[in-house]
Enzyme design. Sequence first.
Site, mmCIF file in Angstrom:
data_model
loop_
_atom_site.group_PDB
_atom_site.id
_atom_site.type_symbol
_atom_site.label_atom_id
_atom_site.label_comp_id
_atom_site.label_asym_id
_atom_site.label_seq_id
_atom_site.Cartn_x
_atom_site.Cartn_y
_atom_site.Cartn_z
ATOM 1 N N ASP A 92 77.264 142.858 -14.947
ATOM 2 C CA ASP A 92 75.987 143.494 -15.287
ATOM 3 C C ASP A 92 76.150 144.398 -16.511
ATOM 4 O O ASP A 92 75.704 145.546 -16.517
ATOM 5 C CB ASP A 92 75.447 144.288 -14.094
ATOM 6 C CG ASP A 92 73.953 144.595 -14.226
ATOM 7 O OD1 ASP A 92 73.273 143.914 -15.018
ATOM 8 O OD2 ASP A 92 73.479 145.521 -13.547
ATOM 9 N N GLU A 271 107.364 127.617 -29.650
ATOM 10 C CA GLU A 271 106.819 126.876 -28.518
ATOM 11 C C GLU A 271 105.741 127.701 -27.810
ATOM 12 O O GLU A 271 104.695 127.196 -27.421
ATOM 13 C CB GLU A 271 107.957 126.565 -27.551
ATOM 14 C CG GLU A 271 107.542 125.630 -26.458
ATOM 15 C CD GLU A 271 108.687 124.749 -26.017
ATOM 16 O OE1 GLU A 271 108.432 123.566 -25.794
ATOM 17 O OE2 GLU A 271 109.812 125.249 -25.884
ATOM 18 N N ASN A 304 103.157 110.828 -32.580
ATOM 19 C CA ASN A 304 102.230 109.722 -32.322
ATOM 20 C C ASN A 304 103.013 108.430 -32.076
ATOM 21 O O ASN A 304 103.853 108.035 -32.875
ATOM 22 C CB ASN A 304 101.279 109.542 -33.513
ATOM 23 C CG ASN A 304 99.941 108.968 -33.082
ATOM 24 O OD1 ASN A 304 99.765 108.610 -31.915
ATOM 25 N ND2 ASN A 304 99.011 108.879 -34.002
#
Length: 360
Positions: A92, A271, A304
């Site tokens: 609130d 990392e 990839n």
Amino acid sequence: MTTAISIEDVRREVKILKALSLSGHSNLVKFYDACEDALNVYIIMELCEGGELLDRILSRGGRYQEGDAKLIVEQILSVVAFCHLQGVVHRDLKPENFLFSTKDEHSPMKIIDFGLSDFIRPDERLNDIVGSAYYVAPEVLHRSYSTEADMWSVGVITYILLCGSRPFWARTESGIFRSVLRADPNFDDSPWQSVSPEAKDFVKRLLNKDYRKRMTAAQALSHPWLRDEQRQIPLDMLVFKLVKAYLRSTPLKRAALKLEPLAYRRMDFEEFRAATISPYQLEALSRWEEIASTAFEYFEQEGNRAITIEELAQEMNLSSAAYSIVRDWIRPSDGRLSFLGFTKFLHGLTMRSSNARRHH
């Protein structure tokens, strides 16, 4: 207090005030004691004689100068960050719930009224709709929210401080809710032209419809608009959440964040930095495309690899029914993730939540 629910509410409010007072914060109203007789519950707190933030805004003709607004917002964020770290969501936050200690111009401000507040665990979501219509976050209306809902309210307060009008307004409560759900505040009309780009960016990064893209209180304190090298930034629970998710993620996901598998279950700093990346928040930045394509270039070189639709769906916990969705993510030429696939993969959860929404 007559009903079991209202008694429970007051007990919870006292419990929260007690818990927060233990370690205390200079912008938190001091709690001294609570007692009750046959008819009433009494909560004894410090006296704040300076009136509400709302009254000060009105007495300044509806808006603050940017420098003065910063002083207010810093105090709000500091205590909100403190509450969130203690596992309390206020629910609130509005200018009526901040009081000044004294009538002095530079009096410190205190957060009050934990009547709608609740304790929350790091991975928990709340579902009850509470708060004040003008300040309520879209996800509260969707009945699934956490501490980020408070940050939306801070965004609304900051918007009001800077321009003197409400970002979401209508004549009826349901109209206000519709305006909140659209989440399209106006930054074009006067006086926004004279507001700094940093301040505007700050408000936009809090009033983001997607709670995952919103800044946390600790992050907001380190935003360029407020950044102060002398100020210590409070600990941010989001860091804990991101690192925890990273530790559970697959090798491909780690590679997408530019990483090797954890060596001996210990993290080096690089990392740790990669683990604390939130793709959602990055996507809220204007430079997102540029950041993503740079990251994809690294991923192409280092992480990839050829992947089948089945493997990719498995990586993302998708059922076979969702195979068609991920088909476009794999390049036909070499069977590796495309740029689109890379960004979607980083967002893993978006898929599941959009499926869930369609299901409802």
